[in-house]
Design an enzyme around this catalytic site. Structure first.
Site, PDB file in Angstrom:
ATOM      1  CG  ASP A 285     -27.388  61.249  40.493  1.00 13.93           C
ATOM      2  OD1 ASP A 285     -27.227  61.653  41.654  1.00 13.93           O
ATOM      3  OD2 ASP A 285     -28.384  60.598  40.131  1.00 13.93           O
ATOM      4  CD  GLU A 455     -32.305  57.556  43.063  1.00 15.45           C
ATOM      5  OE1 GLU A 455     -33.269  58.081  42.446  1.00 15.45           O
ATOM      6  OE2 GLU A 455     -31.626  58.183  43.882  1.00 15.45           O
TER       7      GLU A 455
END
Length: 496
Positions: A285, A455
């Site tokens: 990420d 998320e």
């Protein structure tokens, strides 16, 4: 006559030496009873087990027909076995061990009533492995052995068999194995094998622990690549690596070395040339993307000690054009609150947090026993960060998946707004100072896709046909409509 006597004495002497090297069985449980033990609690049952109990995975690796197994009545049972007193007559005590790795499931040696050695299973496994205690310092002394299960819950049990004294080590495992160097160069280079077992490695300098343990797959059979640990700041000092578990057969232990440089093959065949990649290690990420004084900052989830997910740090790179990137050292490393999971960064122009006007503030998930939100600040343009001493700044004991804070300044309501993934919804929080947060609202129940955990949210405004619309991005992992992960978006209004 004399020759016969000498020969006879020679035979007798040789036999005595041979007998002194024989293994001495302390306990193999083959009697099917605990006749030589004092039993406490119900964990070990009234008699030794003959393998696994109901509800337990198959138990393997023990010798004969019986073993001590504290899974009797399940993982919540507790108890202990204490042996009769014996004399230590050999250099080593070998035993087979399996079960859980909890601190409260262990086997220990007590010499003259004092606990001197303690061990537990090295891995969560129902297959028993040999472990060895070096008991040379205690030879000739009286001792007892205790097998203890004080742990409730998953893997709250221990397996023990074939406890014996001997003059040879039967285990290839070494616990708390150390390698010490006098720091002279810039790096310690660690050889890694991607298929090796994960190992917890603690760095210490002159006996002082530095940071949290690293997870490194130290090379066991072959070296796939090397990873560096920076030691330049400790020149002239004793730098020690302590491996929680090592094997005498691991080839990488002897290959660890110091180096003034770290070379890697950047021009790899399958390395992307346009998309950003770190010099080495694992990334996922992107985090904390922010612009300051003509420089774009990209932080990212980063494992500097291997090519698999783990050891989550925040890596760092900068660019002036979003095409050409300059690598920087990682800025956030795991601490006692846990690994550094995803988040965002802001520029605090008005010094609302009190760290300094124009401070760069990172907001991230601390992923330890629970997921909580923490902050860190930089006063040097993102080169280095200081973690806030009051971390964590946001917790909720009732939410397990509680992560990935995306923060921005919402001028109309004069507050910082955080979008946070909360299992199957996005919860919004507000703060005046980035340190104290108030729950504002929640979005997502019954809306959109819920095939996996929600998320990595992002909330931002866009102008369309003269009107402002707010867009909420939400990732799903896994559970995407085409399999794997996916991203969905919602368009609506937001009033702070």
């Amino acid at each position: 006559m004399n020759n016969k006597l000498i020969a006879g004495l020679g035979v007798l002497t040789l036999t005595a030496c041979q007998q002194n090297t024989d293994d001495i069985i302390i306990e193999d449980f083959e009697s099917g009873t605990y006749a030589n033990w004092t039993v406490e609690g119900d964990a070990f049952g009234a008699t030794p087990a003959t393998g696994s109990y109901t509800g337990q995975q198959p138990v393997t690796g023990f010798e004969g027909k019986h073993l001590a197994n504290s899974f009797n009545n399940g993982d919540d049972s507790r108890g202990a076995l204490t042996s009769k007193e014996f004399t230590i007559e050999r250099d080593y005590i070998n035993f087979l061990v399996g079960g859980g790795t909890h601190a409260d499931t262990y086997i220990e040696l007590l010499v003259e009533g004092k606990s001197v050695l303690q061990s537990r299973s090295l891995y969560e496994s129902e297959t028993l492995q040999w472990l060895t205690w070096d008991v040379k310092p205690y030879k000739g002394k009286k001792a007892t052995i205790r097998i203890v299960d004080n742990q409730r819950g998953g893997w709250g049990h221990i397996l023990i068999d074939q406890i014996e004294q001997g003059n040879k080590q039967k285990s290839v495992f070494m616990t708390d194995y150390t390698r010490t160097f006098e720091a002279k160069d810039k790096y310690l280079l660690i050889p890694v094998e991607d298929q090796a077992t994960e190992n917890k490695v603690q760095l210490s300098v002159d006996g002082t622990l530095i940071g949290e343990p690293m997870t490194i797959r130290i090379a066991q059979n072959k070296i796939d690549y090397w990873v560096p640990i920076a030691i330049e700041a400790y020149k002239g000092k004793k730098v020690t690596l302590t491996f929680a578990v090592a094997k005498t057969t691991d080839i990488g232990l002897a290959e660890i070395k110091q180096s003034a440089e770290y070379n890697f093959n950047y021009n790899e065949k399958y390395r992307p040339l346009y998309h950003f990649t770190p010099q080495y290690g694992w990334m996922n990420d992107p985090n904390g993307m922010v612009y300051l004084d003509g420089v774009f900052h990209l932080f990212y989830q980063y494992n500097p000690y291997g090519a698999r997910w783990g050891n989550m740090h925040w890596g760092h790179t900068v660019s002036k054009d979003l095409v050409n990137w300059e690598y920087k050292p990682f800025v956030l490393a795991p601490d006692k609150l846990g690994a550094i999971f995803s988040g965002s960064a802001v520029i605090d122009h008005d010094n609302t947090a009190g760290f300094g006007k124009g401070a760069m503030v990172a907001i991230f998930t601390s992923a330890g026993d629970r997921q909580t939100q923490s902050i860190a600040y930089s006063l040097d343009g993102g080169k280095t960060f200081t973690k806030y001493e009051g971390n964590p700044v946001l917790t909720d004991a009732n939410i397990i998946d509680f992560r990935d804070p995306k923060v921005f300044w919402h001028a109309p309501s004069k507050q910082w707004v955080m979008s946070l993934a909360t299992t199957q919804t996005i919860t919004f929080y507000g703060s005046k100072n980035l340190k104290e947060w108030t729950r504002l609202s929640e979005f997502g129940e019954g809306l959109g896709g819920h095939g996996g955990v929600w998320e990595c949210p992002d909330l931002f405004p866009l102008t369309y046909e003269g009107k402002t619309k707010w867009v909420l991005f939400v990732s799903i992992n896994p559970g995407g409509p085409n399999g794997g992960s996916a991203t969905q978006y919602f368009i609506g209004n937001f009033d702070g």
